[in-house]
Design an enzyme around this catalytic site. Structure first.
Site, mmCIF file in Angstrom:
data_model
loop_
_atom_site.group_PDB
_atom_site.id
_atom_site.type_symbol
_atom_site.label_atom_id
_atom_site.label_comp_id
_atom_site.label_asym_id
_atom_site.label_seq_id
_atom_site.Cartn_x
_atom_site.Cartn_y
_atom_site.Cartn_z
ATOM 1 N N SER A 118 0.866 -1.168 0.000
ATOM 2 C CA SER A 118 0.000 0.000 0.000
ATOM 3 C C SER A 118 0.897 1.210 0.000
ATOM 4 C CB SER A 118 -0.870 -0.026 1.258
ATOM 5 O OG SER A 118 -1.780 1.040 1.242
ATOM 6 N N ARG A 367 -0.337 -4.149 -6.677
ATOM 7 C CA ARG A 367 -1.576 -4.745 -6.152
ATOM 8 C C ARG A 367 -2.740 -3.994 -6.768
ATOM 9 N NH1 ARG A 367 -5.288 -7.586 -4.668
ATOM 10 N NH2 ARG A 367 -5.708 -8.327 -2.554
ATOM 11 N N THR A 403 -7.265 1.763 4.494
ATOM 12 C CA THR A 403 -6.870 0.962 5.650
ATOM 13 C C THR A 403 -7.749 1.252 6.854
ATOM 14 O OG1 THR A 403 -4.609 1.133 4.826
ATOM 15 C CG2 THR A 403 -4.894 0.248 7.031
ATOM 16 N N CYS A 564 -0.104 -7.132 -16.674
ATOM 17 C CA CYS A 564 0.437 -7.899 -15.556
ATOM 18 C C CYS A 564 1.732 -7.246 -15.099
ATOM 19 C CB CYS A 564 0.702 -9.344 -15.952
ATOM 20 S SG CYS A 564 1.558 -10.265 -14.657
ATOM 21 N N CYS A 589 4.116 -14.569 -10.320
ATOM 22 C CA CYS A 589 2.919 -13.860 -9.869
ATOM 23 C C CYS A 589 3.123 -13.163 -8.535
ATOM 24 C CB CYS A 589 1.778 -14.872 -9.762
ATOM 25 S SG CYS A 589 0.207 -14.174 -9.260
ATOM 26 N N CYS A 592 -1.454 -9.795 -7.449
ATOM 27 C CA CYS A 592 -2.087 -8.483 -7.480
ATOM 28 C C CYS A 592 -3.546 -8.557 -7.900
ATOM 29 C CB CYS A 592 -1.317 -7.539 -8.413
ATOM 30 S SG CYS A 592 -1.582 -7.838 -10.160
ATOM 31 N N CYS A 595 -5.067 -9.461 -13.439
ATOM 32 C CA CYS A 595 -5.476 -10.241 -14.616
ATOM 33 C C CYS A 595 -6.908 -10.736 -14.490
ATOM 34 C CB CYS A 595 -4.529 -11.420 -14.833
ATOM 35 S SG CYS A 595 -4.376 -12.527 -13.425
#
Lengths: 620, 243
Positions: A118, A367, A403, A564, A589, A592, A595
């Site tokens: 984040s 992300r 958050t 990606c 990977c 995130c 895709c």
């Protein structure tokens, strides 16, 4: 065939082990499929049991599929801010009322915080409610925001925009944090209270009672080979049953996706819309370091109709560290757009280069995040379960903060669950508890007030005027009316439906990375520390293996190669004939979820890989 | 018979080259360890697996897992317990002492513990083998009567030896395939005991004879150069002064 625990250097030697053991491996005849367009047969891409069930697979005949089961009062999927806040709140209430409560948290990352990414600028409201003495307990909120800068960028220039008090981007009273470290600290607080934390174990399946209510979850099986067959070390996951299960998988959770269908939770809300956030940590020249400064920009390099912008936070954690990142709305229309390359080229803007020049990049990650706001919040409670955090999606988009609302939702879920579980006179209609009080509590809380007041800002970007329309709307309606306008603007529909065919769009000429400020994709992915057990079915599953070449490549020029952030998807030429095939580098990977969100054919279904796989973020 | 399965935390800077997330501290006195994952390395996993296998064959009575290091190594001991070890011993070494912990101090600790626990067999991951040489690089271990039969991988091939107990064995890659530590076993492992011991309790002084003066990252690899012809290659080599 390796133990389900990653080790940084061990991953490297594990690859060596894998290579050495390849000689011993049995060669299974590759399962093949034929493409509609070519006559050659290609090795199957998808081998996961969610697409090819094992009860019909002869290789699984006779194998013991029974699972060990255990009971808890509450099981929480996801050890992030929402999940841990819920766990902490439950134990606080249990201790306060002198009740015994077994709370188990399962988390797919190998350590609490390793999959957290984040900005982040934290509003401490929920934290102060949950743990009022957070400062004495050493919560890593070390950088109060001292300065807010907001700019509109053009290719060469920076236009400063004043942040008046009352605008959502005003950060007075907030803290710049490394969220991964904050989550790790929350994990420590939870353990102290007696919460059982199980990092390295992914919730792979939702379990149901006979009456259809949620019974709990099952963790992932281990020891399935890449071709979908059982290995010698195959073991079933474990079942964790609970009176109520809280799902806090973060943005676009894979179990949540199933629950939406199962319980029809999205029938009265708009589809969720998303953005992708890419982030790097840089150690910069001390002279350029201004701890406490929060910088945001919009504009270049994105055009006015592509939503997105940047952040640059100067952290105060003992060394001149900045968190820098770029967000691109996933409703973009040009399939040639690459969010990663937009991020890399944005760093070359003179106002950004002046900070990063001479510095050293030490981390990278990405992300997806929610942008739908209040219009896209589904029903959050169903028999046996509740959705918390970014999974249903409580992010305040103009504030770019989610958050505090995620934590608060976890706390509200915990409070309503606690009263129901400890109610001795309760007569539940379903075996899994149904807790509508959670939904009522959240509608009455400050989460809802806050999200409702900013509901029209993001959709206001959808007009012809794009970015400028949005800014005008924010400046006029939000600043004056604070969301009290009687109308609610709509989003544009599914992000995956927004791409225009490649033939109608112009490819974007991205500059080559210079290796000092901008970098190539693979060296960036290496910095995320991501890895997975290589001998397992790819967890990026395709409903239909032939669709990528037939549709994604043919119509949209394979946009997954570009959206990606980890280089998982590659279209490579066929070895023996003309044409291309999709290669999925599942090991890269970073979880995130972009895709699964942006695939124009909605053919990609992200499922959870073996626990402990994925990025190894440290304080992202 | 008691059996020891031992595994140790590696000092991270040995692996600086392989780990993108390991960085040198800004003051060049060491590497940043805050937030970096502490885990069992694969050789140690194999060592633990071998020990548990011997116990399952009923050749051994008890498996004790040992680790030296700061608080975080307890997680690794728990993993060994989840794989089947009976109890754990955590030798507490933290802070500066941990950073300078070298093979000499570690071997003293293990020797002292082995005596104290009356261990018959010590199994380690092969990377820590530099202080013993019996039964190293084992690819097969068997207990026959009172002796240990070990098949070793040596440069020339395989060597089978019989050694008397107590003995030390180090595990090589091909010894076995470690099992997964599944969640039910992790839960059960929480009930198994881990004893805390300090090096001083064992009569070992962990102060280092070495002083780390400076830690630096390895120099950036320079890009290679492609040449078209042999003459070009000779020219470049001459330029570089190598011929």
């Amino acid at each position: 065939m390796i133990v389900n625990l990653p080790v940084p250097f061990g991953k490297i030697s594990r690859r060596c082990v894998g290579a050495l053991k390849a000689v011993q491996a049995e060669h299974v005849a590759p399962q093949v499929y034929s493409t509609r367009s070519s006559s050659s047969t290609l090795p199957r891409i998808t081998t996961h049991y969610t697409v090819y069930p094992r009860n019909k697979d002869p290789r699984w005949e006779g194998l013991e599929m029974e699972r060990f089961a255990d009971e808890a009062d509450v099981v929480i999927v996801g050890g992030g801010p929402a999940g841990l806040s819920a766990a902490i709140r439950l134990k606080q209430l249990a201790n306060q009322h002198e009740k015994e409560l077994r709370v188990c948290v399962v988390e797919k990352a190998s350590q609490i915080g390793a999959h957290t990414l984040s900005g982040a600028c934290l509003e401490p409201t929920a934290l102060s409610e949950l743990i009022p003495d957070w400062k004495e307990r050493g919560a890593p909120l070390n950088t109060p925001v001292t300065e807010d800068k907001f700019s509109i960028l053009t290719e060469k220039y920076r236009i400063p925009v004043p942040i008046l008090p009352g605008l959502p981007m005003n950060n007075h009273g907030n803290y710049l944090v490394r969220l991964g470290h904050f989550v790790r600290w929350l994990g420590e607080q939870a353990e102290e209270l007696g919460v059982e934390l199980y990092p390295g174990y992914a919730a792979a399946e939702v379990l149901f009672h006979e009456d259809g209510s949620v019974k709990g979850i099952a963790t992932n099986d281990v020891g399935i080979a890449k071709d979908g067959s059982p290995k010698d070390v195959f073991e079933r996951g474990m079942e964790l049953h609970a009176k109520v299960t809280l799902f806090g998988e973060g943005c676009h959770g894979h179990l949540a996706k199933q629950l939406y269908k199962q319980f029809n939770l999205r029938e009265n809300c708009e589809p969720q819309t998303y953005a992708i956030g890419l982030k790097e940590l840089w150690v910069i020249d001390e002279k350029k370091w201004h701890p406490g400064r929060a910088e945001h920009s919009v504009g270049w390099p994105l055009n006015r109709n592509t939503y997105g912008g940047s952040f640059l936070y100067h952290l105060n954690e003992g060394e001149p560290l900045v968190a820098v990142g770029f967000v691109v709305g996933l409703d973009y229309t040009n399939p040639y757009l690459s969010p990663f390359r937009e991020f890399q080229r944005w760093k070359h803007h003179p106002s950004v280069m002046s900070t990063l020049e001479g510095g050293n990049r030490i981390a990278y990650g990405a992300r997806a995040l929610n942008e739908g706001g209040s219009q896209s919040i589904p029903k959050v409670t169903f028999p046996g379960g509740m959705l918390i955090g970014c999974s249903p999606g409580f992010m305040n988009v103009p504030k770019i903060k989610g958050t505090h609302t995620a934590m608060k939702s976890g706390m509200l879920a915990a409070e309503s669950a606690f009263s129901k579980i400890t109610d001795e006179n309760l007569q539940s209609e379903t075996a899994g508890l149904y807790i509508p009080e959670y939904e009522e509590a959240f509608k009455k809380s400050w989460i809802w007030k806050e999200l409702y007041s900013v509901r029209n800002i993001r959709p206001s970007f959808h007009s012809y005027f794009g970015l400028y329309g949005g800014m005008v709307y924010t400046g006029i309606f939000y600043w004056i009316l604070r969301g009290k306008e009687p109308w609610t603007l709509k989003h544009n529909g599914l992000d995956s439906a927004q791409l225009k065919p490649a033939k109608d769009c112009t490819p974007i000429e991205y500059p080559k990375p210079d290796g000092k400020i901008s970098f190539d994709l693979l060296s960036s992915v290496a910095l995320s520390g991501t890895n997975h057990e290589h001998d397992q079915p790819p967890h990026l599953t395709l409903k239909d293996d032939s669709v990528p070449v037939a549709q994604n490549l043919a119509i949209y020029d394979g946009p997954e190669q570009r959206f990606c952030p980890a280089g998982v998807y590659e279209y490579v030429p066929l070895e023996t004939s003309d044409g291309m095939r999709l290669q999925i580098n599942a090991q890269n990977c970073v979880h995130c979820k972009t895709c699964d969100i942006k695939d124009p054919s909605q053919n990609i279904n992200w499922v959870v890989p073996e626990g402990s796989g994925g990025p190894a973020y440290n304080g992202m | 018979m008691h059996l020891f399965s031992m595994f140790l935390k590696f000092q991270h800077h040995l692996y600086c080259l392989c780990l993108p997330q390991i960085r040198v501290k800004p003051d060049h006195t060491g590497v940043v360890t805050d937030g970096v994952k502490h885990s069992m390395n694969p050789f140690c996993e194999i060592a633990v697996e071998e020990a548990v296998k011997l116990k399952e064959k009923k050749l051994v009575k008890e498996v004790v897992a040992v680790s030296c290091g700061p608080q975080q190594v307890q997680e690794t001991i728990r993993t060994a317990l989840a794989m089947g070890a009976d109890r754990g011993i955590h030798v507490e070494v933290s802070g500066k002492d941990y950073e300078t912990l070298g093979p000499l101090q570690v071997s003293k600790i293990l020797a002292a513990l082995a005596k104290k626990e009356q261990a018959d067999l010590i199994i380690l991951g092969k990377q820590v083998a530099d202080f013993r040489d019996s039964g190293t690089f084992a690819s097969e271990v068997n207990i026959e009567a009172d002796k240990l039969k070990v098949v070793r991988e040596v440069d020339g091939g395989l060597e089978t030896i019989k050694i008397k107990l107590p003995a030390v064995v180090t595990a090589d890659l091909r010894l076995n395939t470690p099992r997964y530590a599944t969640l039910p076993n992790i839960m059960k492992a929480k009930k198994k005991k881990i004893a805390n011991v300090k090096p001083a309790d064992l009569g070992v002084d962990v102060s280092s004879r070495l002083e780390v003066l400076k830690v630096d990252e390895p120099p950036q690899r320079q890009a290679g150069v492609k040449v078209e012809t042999v003459n070009d290659l000779v020219g470049k080599l001459k330029e570089a002064g190598t011929i």
